[in-house]
Design a protein around this motif. Structure first.
Motif, PDB file in Angstrom:
ATOM      1  N   LYS A 246      40.874  20.433  83.489  1.00 50.59           N
ATOM      2  CA  LYS A 246      39.809  21.300  83.975  1.00 50.59           C
ATOM      3  C   LYS A 246      39.488  22.386  82.952  1.00 50.59           C
ATOM      4  O   LYS A 246      38.337  22.739  82.738  1.00 50.59           O
ATOM      5  N   SER A 247      40.522  22.928  82.353  1.00 56.06           N
ATOM      6  CA  SER A 247      40.338  24.009  81.385  1.00 56.06           C
ATOM      7  C   SER A 247      39.952  23.442  80.024  1.00 56.06           C
ATOM      8  O   SER A 247      40.688  22.634  79.442  1.00 56.06           O
ATOM      9  N   CYS A 248      38.815  23.864  79.513  1.00 60.36           N
ATOM     10  CA  CYS A 248      38.388  23.378  78.202  1.00 60.36           C
ATOM     11  C   CYS A 248      39.227  23.974  77.078  1.00 60.36           C
ATOM     12  O   CYS A 248      39.183  23.481  75.946  1.00 60.36           O
ATOM     13  N   THR A 249      40.004  25.016  77.361  1.00 56.81           N
ATOM     14  CA  THR A 249      40.859  25.598  76.328  1.00 56.81           C
ATOM     15  C   THR A 249      42.009  24.677  75.962  1.00 56.81           C
ATOM     16  O   THR A 249      42.675  24.887  74.949  1.00 56.81           O
ATOM     17  N   ARG A 250      42.279  23.656  76.773  1.00 54.15           N
ATOM     18  CA  ARG A 250      43.344  22.694  76.483  1.00 54.15           C
ATOM     19  C   ARG A 250      42.820  21.469  75.755  1.00 54.15           C
ATOM     20  O   ARG A 250      43.544  20.500  75.561  1.00 54.15           O
ATOM     21  N   VAL A 251      41.563  21.501  75.347  1.00 55.42           N
ATOM     22  CA  VAL A 251      40.929  20.362  74.688  1.00 55.42           C
ATOM     23  C   VAL A 251      40.471  20.781  73.295  1.00 55.42           C
ATOM     24  O   VAL A 251      39.986  21.892  73.097  1.00 55.42           O
ATOM     25  N   ARG A 252      40.635  19.879  72.338  1.00 58.99           N
ATOM     26  CA  ARG A 252      40.140  20.099  70.984  1.00 58.99           C
ATOM     27  C   ARG A 252      39.282  18.909  70.586  1.00 58.99           C
ATOM     28  O   ARG A 252      39.582  17.769  70.931  1.00 58.99           O
ATOM     29  N   MET A 253      38.213  19.182  69.849  1.00 57.66           N
ATOM     30  CA  MET A 253      37.274  18.141  69.459  1.00 57.66           C
ATOM     31  C   MET A 253      36.931  18.287  67.984  1.00 57.66           C
ATOM     32  O   MET A 253      36.838  19.400  67.471  1.00 57.66           O
ATOM     33  N   VAL A 254      36.730  17.157  67.293  1.00 56.99           N
ATOM     34  CA  VAL A 254      36.422  17.211  65.874  1.00 56.99           C
ATOM     35  C   VAL A 254      35.615  15.986  65.476  1.00 56.99           C
ATOM     36  O   VAL A 254      35.698  14.925  66.112  1.00 56.99           O
ATOM     37  N   ASN A 255      34.809  16.141  64.427  1.00 57.17           N
ATOM     38  CA  ASN A 255      34.085  15.028  63.828  1.00 57.17           C
ATOM     39  C   ASN A 255      35.067  14.239  62.971  1.00 57.17           C
ATOM     40  O   ASN A 255      35.550  14.719  61.948  1.00 57.17           O
ATOM     41  N   HIS A 256      35.368  13.017  63.387  1.00 62.01           N
ATOM     42  CA  HIS A 256      36.356  12.186  62.702  1.00 62.01           C
ATOM     43  C   HIS A 256      35.636  11.001  62.062  1.00 62.01           C
ATOM     44  O   HIS A 256      35.530   9.928  62.627  1.00 62.01           O
ATOM     45  N   GLY A 257      35.102  11.234  60.853  1.00 65.54           N
ATOM     46  CA  GLY A 257      34.397  10.174  60.135  1.00 65.54           C
ATOM     47  C   GLY A 257      33.154   9.683  60.858  1.00 65.54           C
ATOM     48  O   GLY A 257      32.873   8.488  60.865  1.00 65.54           O
ATOM     49  N   GLY A 258      32.398  10.598  61.473  1.00 65.75           N
ATOM     50  CA  GLY A 258      31.202  10.223  62.200  1.00 65.75           C
ATOM     51  C   GLY A 258      31.463   9.814  63.633  1.00 65.75           C
ATOM     52  O   GLY A 258      30.522   9.412  64.340  1.00 65.75           O
ATOM     53  N   LYS A 259      32.704   9.915  64.069  1.00 67.39           N
ATOM     54  CA  LYS A 259      33.063   9.628  65.457  1.00 67.39           C
ATOM     55  C   LYS A 259      33.685  10.876  66.075  1.00 67.39           C
ATOM     56  O   LYS A 259      34.169  11.761  65.359  1.00 67.39           O
ATOM     57  N   ILE A 260      33.680  10.931  67.398  1.00 66.37           N
ATOM     58  CA  ILE A 260      34.275  12.070  68.093  1.00 66.37           C
ATOM     59  C   ILE A 260      35.745  11.777  68.366  1.00 66.37           C
ATOM     60  O   ILE A 260      36.084  10.727  68.910  1.00 66.37           O
ATOM     61  N   ALA A 261      36.597  12.694  67.982  1.00 65.98           N
ATOM     62  CA  ALA A 261      38.030  12.610  68.297  1.00 65.98           C
ATOM     63  C   ALA A 261      38.375  13.757  69.228  1.00 65.98           C
ATOM     64  O   ALA A 261      38.079  14.920  68.939  1.00 65.98           O
ATOM     65  N   LEU A 262      38.968  13.403  70.359  1.00 64.91           N
ATOM     66  CA  LEU A 262      39.390  14.383  71.357  1.00 64.91           C
ATOM     67  C   LEU A 262      40.912  14.458  71.400  1.00 64.91           C
ATOM     68  O   LEU A 262      41.587  13.435  71.320  1.00 64.91           O
ATOM     69  N   LEU A 263      41.426  15.656  71.536  1.00 60.37           N
ATOM     70  CA  LEU A 263      42.859  15.856  71.655  1.00 60.37           C
ATOM     71  C   LEU A 263      43.091  16.800  72.825  1.00 60.37           C
ATOM     72  O   LEU A 263      42.436  17.842  72.930  1.00 60.37           O
ATOM     73  N   TRP A 264      43.985  16.426  73.748  1.00 57.95           N
ATOM     74  CA  TRP A 264      44.286  17.303  74.871  1.00 57.95           C
ATOM     75  C   TRP A 264      45.720  17.066  75.344  1.00 57.95           C
ATOM     76  O   TRP A 264      46.346  16.073  74.996  1.00 57.95           O
ATOM     77  N   ASP A 265      46.231  18.004  76.133  1.00 60.85           N
ATOM     78  CA  ASP A 265      47.589  17.877  76.657  1.00 60.85           C
ATOM     79  C   ASP A 265      47.533  17.687  78.164  1.00 60.85           C
ATOM     80  O   ASP A 265      46.604  18.139  78.844  1.00 60.85           O
ATOM     81  N   LYS A 266      48.552  17.013  78.691  1.00 65.55           N
ATOM     82  CA  LYS A 266      48.641  16.744  80.119  1.00 65.55           C
ATOM     83  C   LYS A 266      50.112  16.719  80.516  1.00 65.55           C
ATOM     84  O   LYS A 266      50.925  16.040  79.871  1.00 65.55           O
ATOM     85  N   LYS A 267      50.458  17.442  81.580  1.00 66.40           N
ATOM     86  CA  LYS A 267      51.849  17.539  82.005  1.00 66.40           C
ATOM     87  C   LYS A 267      52.362  16.183  82.472  1.00 66.40           C
ATOM     88  O   LYS A 267      51.664  15.432  83.149  1.00 66.40           O
ATOM     89  N   VAL A 268      53.617  15.871  82.095  1.00 68.64           N
ATOM     90  CA  VAL A 268      54.261  14.631  82.519  1.00 68.64           C
ATOM     91  C   VAL A 268      54.565  14.728  84.012  1.00 68.64           C
ATOM     92  O   VAL A 268      55.014  15.762  84.506  1.00 68.64           O
ATOM     93  N   ARG A 269      54.311  13.655  84.732  1.00 72.90           N
ATOM     94  CA  ARG A 269      54.529  13.660  86.178  1.00 72.90           C
ATOM     95  C   ARG A 269      56.005  13.894  86.505  1.00 72.90           C
ATOM     96  O   ARG A 269      56.894  13.405  85.836  1.00 72.90           O
ATOM     97  N   GLY A 270      56.219  14.643  87.539  1.00 71.43           N
ATOM     98  CA  GLY A 270      57.584  14.970  87.952  1.00 71.43           C
ATOM     99  C   GLY A 270      57.681  16.439  88.318  1.00 71.43           C
ATOM    100  O   GLY A 270      57.159  17.306  87.608  1.00 71.43           O
ATOM    101  N   PHE A 271      58.344  16.732  89.415  1.00 73.03           N
ATOM    102  CA  PHE A 271      58.393  18.109  89.909  1.00 73.03           C
ATOM    103  C   PHE A 271      59.089  19.039  88.923  1.00 73.03           C
ATOM    104  O   PHE A 271      58.671  20.169  88.713  1.00 73.03           O
ATOM    105  N   ASP A 272      60.179  18.567  88.308  1.00 73.49           N
ATOM    106  CA  ASP A 272      60.951  19.407  87.401  1.00 73.49           C
ATOM    107  C   ASP A 272      60.753  19.027  85.944  1.00 73.49           C
ATOM    108  O   ASP A 272      61.604  19.322  85.101  1.00 73.49           O
ATOM    109  N   SER A 273      59.664  18.387  85.628  1.00 73.19           N
ATOM    110  CA  SER A 273      59.430  17.962  84.252  1.00 73.19           C
ATOM    111  C   SER A 273      59.113  19.160  83.365  1.00 73.19           C
ATOM    112  O   SER A 273      58.329  20.036  83.727  1.00 73.19           O
ATOM    113  N   ASN A 274      59.759  19.200  82.228  1.00 72.04           N
ATOM    114  CA  ASN A 274      59.515  20.252  81.239  1.00 72.04           C
ATOM    115  C   ASN A 274      58.800  19.704  80.015  1.00 72.04           C
ATOM    116  O   ASN A 274      58.882  20.277  78.925  1.00 72.04           O
ATOM    117  N   GLU A 275      58.101  18.597  80.182  1.00 72.14           N
ATOM    118  CA  GLU A 275      57.427  17.950  79.068  1.00 72.14           C
ATOM    119  C   GLU A 275      55.952  17.735  79.394  1.00 72.14           C
ATOM    120  O   GLU A 275      55.541  17.755  80.551  1.00 72.14           O
TER     121      GLU A 275
END
Length: 320
Positions: A246-275
Motif C-alpha cells: 500500500k505504501s509507495c515508500t516501500r517501492v522503488r522503480m528504475v529504467n532498466h534498459g528501456g524496461k521498467i524494473a520494480l523492487l519492493w519488500d513484503k513481510k514473510v508470512r507467519g505471526f512471529d516472522s522476523n524476515e
C-alpha cells in the motif's frame, strides 16, 4: 550481516593457551555500496534471479548524498560526517567495483539534487537557494570539467526552495514552492505553473522511458503521464503483477534498459516472522495509442530474504 560461530571446548584450561585473536570490526553500513543486511543472507532456491552484494573499495562516509547513473558508472555528491561540507565528487566503476574521485564541483551543496541530460550531470542545491550565482553546476563527462549554469530562480521568485529535479524530453525541471524548467536546446528558462502535473511524481518510485514518465501510486497502481492531456493514466496489462504494498515508500522503480524494473519488500508470512522478502519485477512497456500504454510482465520473483529491519534506499540501473 555478521555470523558468529561457536565451538565446544574442554572444561579444563589448556596448558599453553594461544592469544585470543582480535575481533574483526563490524562493517559500517555506508562503507560499501550495500547495507550489511543486503550481504548474502538467504536466497530462495527456487528463484532464477538473485540479488547479490558487491564489495567495493571503501571511501569517506556521507551523511547526505545523491547519486546518478551514467553508463557503467555511478556518480555521487554529498557531505562528510566529519569535516563539514565538501565539494568532492566520487564515482563508482561498476565493472571493476572500484571508487574513484572526479573533479571537485566548485561549490559546497548541502542537499544536492542530480539529473542527467545528454551525457551531462546537472547539480542544483536543494531546499534553500540563497542567490542565483552558484545555484547550479553542470559536469561535462567528455571534457571532465564543471561548468556554471546561470539560473534566474532567485531573481524571479526571491528566496525559495527546491525539492526535486527531473530530466525528461531534453528538459530540466526544478520543483519546489515554485517550479521552473530549463530547455537545454534553447538555453532558456521558463516558469512552470500548476498545469504540469508531472511534479506529483517522486523520484524514488518513478522513472522515465522514451520521454514518458511512469509512477507508482498509493492505490497499488502504475500510471504514466500524458503530457498532451496533462493528466495521469493507468498503465494497462499488468494483471499478473502480484499484490503490491500500500505504501509507495516501500517501492522503488528504475529504467532498466528501456524496461521498467520494480523492487519492493513484503513481510514473510507467519505471526512471529522476523524476515521479509525482496521482490523484483521487470516488464516492457508499449504505447499503443495516444491514450493507452500497456505493460508486459517478463518475470517477477523473490530475489532475496532479509531481516525485517532492512529497508530499501537507492535503486539504480547501470550498463556493465
Amino acid at each position: 550481516m555478521l555470523v558468529h560461530s561457536m565451538q565446544k571446548t574442554n572444561s579444563k584450561p589448556l596448558p599453553n593457551p594461544k592469544p585470543k585473536p582480535k575481533p574483526k570490526p563490524k562493517p559500517n553500513h555506508i562503507s560499501g555500496w550495500f547495507s550489511p543486511c543486503f550481504r548474502p543472507y538467504r536466497i530462495p532456491k527456487s528463484s532464477n534471479y538473485h540479488m547479490v552484494s558487491v564489495s567495493t573499495r571503501k571511501f569517506s562516509h556521507w551523511t547526505w548524498w545523491t547519486c546518478a547513473a551514467i553508463g557503467s558508472t555511478i556518480y555521487t555528491v554529498g557531505k562528510y560526517i566529519y569535516g563539514g561540507i565538501s565539494s568532492r565528487v566520487f564515482f563508482l566503476d561498476c565493472r571493476s567495483h572500484t571508487w574513484h574521485e572526479a573533479p571537485s564541483i566548485q561549490m559546497t551543496p548541502k542537499y544536492p539534487l542530480m539529473s542527467v541530460i545528454d551525457g551531462k550531470i546537472y547539480v542544483v542545491e536543494g531546499l534553500n537557494v540563497p542567490d542565483s550565482s552558484d545555484s547550479m553546476k553542470v559536469f561535462d563527462l567528455k571534457k571532465q570539467i564543471w561548468e556554471h549554469l546561470p539560473c534566474p530562480r532567485a531573481e524571479i521568485f526571491g528566496k525559495s526552495y527546491i525539492l526535486r529535479s527531473l530530466a525528461i524530453d531534453g528538459k530540466l525541471y526544478l520543483f519546489g514552492d515554485k517550479n521552473m524548467v530549463y530547455k537545454v536546446d534553447e538555453n532558456k528558462w521558463d516558469v512552470v505553473g500548476l498545469e504540469t502535473r508531472v511534479s506529483w511524481a517522486f523520484s524514488d518510485f518513478s522513472c522515465v522511458i522514451d520521454n514518458i514518465m511512469y509512477n507508482y501510486i498509493l492505490s497499488r497502481k502504475l500510471q504514466w503521464y500524458d503530457s498532451k492531456g496533462i493528466l495521469w493514466r493507468d498503465l494497462k496489462g499488468l494483471e499478473e503483477l502480484p499484490k503490491m504494498p500500500k505504501s509507495c515508500t516501500r517501492v522503488r522503480m528504475v529504467n532498466h534498459g528501456g524496461k521498467i524494473a520494480l523492487l519492493w519488500d513484503k513481510k514473510v508470512r507467519g505471526f512471529d516472522s522476523n524476515e521479509k522478502n525482496i521482490w523484483c519485477a521487470v516488464f516492457a512497456v508499449e504505447r499503443r495509442s495516444e491514450q493507452e500504454v500497456y505493460g508486459k510482465l517478463e518475470w517477477c520473483e523473490v530475489v532475496l530474504k532479509v531481516p525485517k529491519s532492512c529497508c530499501l534506499l537507492e535503486f539504480l540501473a547501470v550498463d556493465v
